[in-house]
Design an enzyme around this catalytic site. Sequence first.
Site: not given
Ligand code: UDP
Length: 328
Positions: A75, A119, A143, A147, A172, A209, A287
């Site tokens: 891990f 990942s 990152y 991986k 996730n 968001i 994203d």
């Molecule tokens: N996200 C958000 N606000 C935050 C953190 C995350 O809107 O404060 C959104 C992010 O843009 C993604 C989703 O939540 O669409 C999941 O993000 P996270 O960082 O938890 O995991 P990831 O998918 O990036 O691995």
Amino acid sequence: MANGGKILVTGGAGYIGSHTVKLLQSLGLDVIVLDDLSTGRSDRVSCPLIVGSLSDRKLLERIFHEHAIDAVIHFAGSIIVEESVQFPDKYFENNVSNGLNLLDIMVENNVKKIIFSSSAAVYGEPHYVPVDEEHPKKPVNPYGETKWVFEKILRWYAQGHGLSSVSLRYFNAAGASLDASLGEDAPVVTHLISKVLRVAARQEPVVKIFGNDYKTPDGTCLRDYIHVEDLALAHHLALDKLKADSGVFYYNVGTGQGRSVAEVVNTCVEITEKMIPIEYAPRRPGDPAVLVADPTKIKTELGFVTKYSDLETIIRTAWVWHKKLVRH
Ligand code: UDP
């Protein structure tokens, strides 16, 4: 395990690692943890813990000399996407070079089984969803690149040294243990559910968001949230796979269900019964709109079934854990 050997868990004091260690111990397996405690915590581990880094070859030699290790679950690594863009050197060093030290010491000591924390970031921007394992690998940040590089290294070590591996491509990871003894407790909080719960607990004023103009039903991003106890189980199944078969194996670990950022926030409001102020912020670079696993392969080949990965259970367990963290 075969040979009655121990399982070395690197990064076993971290979030997913500590849940996996707990599960393996409950099944009677003999586990030791190596962790540098840079993000992990010693009080999350109730098996022998060696504090140290994978960069320390002498330490690795000692560990492999002193313990009859049968398999490794790896891990240990750096996991923050944005940081990886800023400091790619840290990610290549920690996730690739240090990982190579581990593989080399394994080969020297004839340890032939490794489970690797990979990942969904290996895929990059999805060309189609749900994403199966054969989807092109085009990571969009260091990152994800580290991986993918490490998965490729594992293939070459299989060919050159007969090393068998299972790479688990996590979607996730979220939630906390059902008995509230373990949960996410990173020094830097970036993951959505932990962020939202910090706002519910009044530790932060507002949830940002990141983007509400995506081509999704409510305009916010869809992700595949998997409960950390289900994820831990995937590691046990992967160990069993390597007991039965040798080779190079790789699996998505997700549910196949996408849940939106807005749904996550709304479910947090329902479960916590707190006001959770939100504000819309610009999209976060890199994203994808939708990132959802096709979990068919792990289901059919390893018999993986999720028990706790509905959003309600994920958030309820995370909230119980979070309240406990805040009190301490
Ligand atoms: N996200 C958000 N606000 C935050 C953190 C995350 O809107 O404060 C959104 C992010 O843009 C993604 C989703 O939540 O669409 C999941 O993000 P996270 O960082 O938890 O995991 P990831 O998918 O990036 O691995």
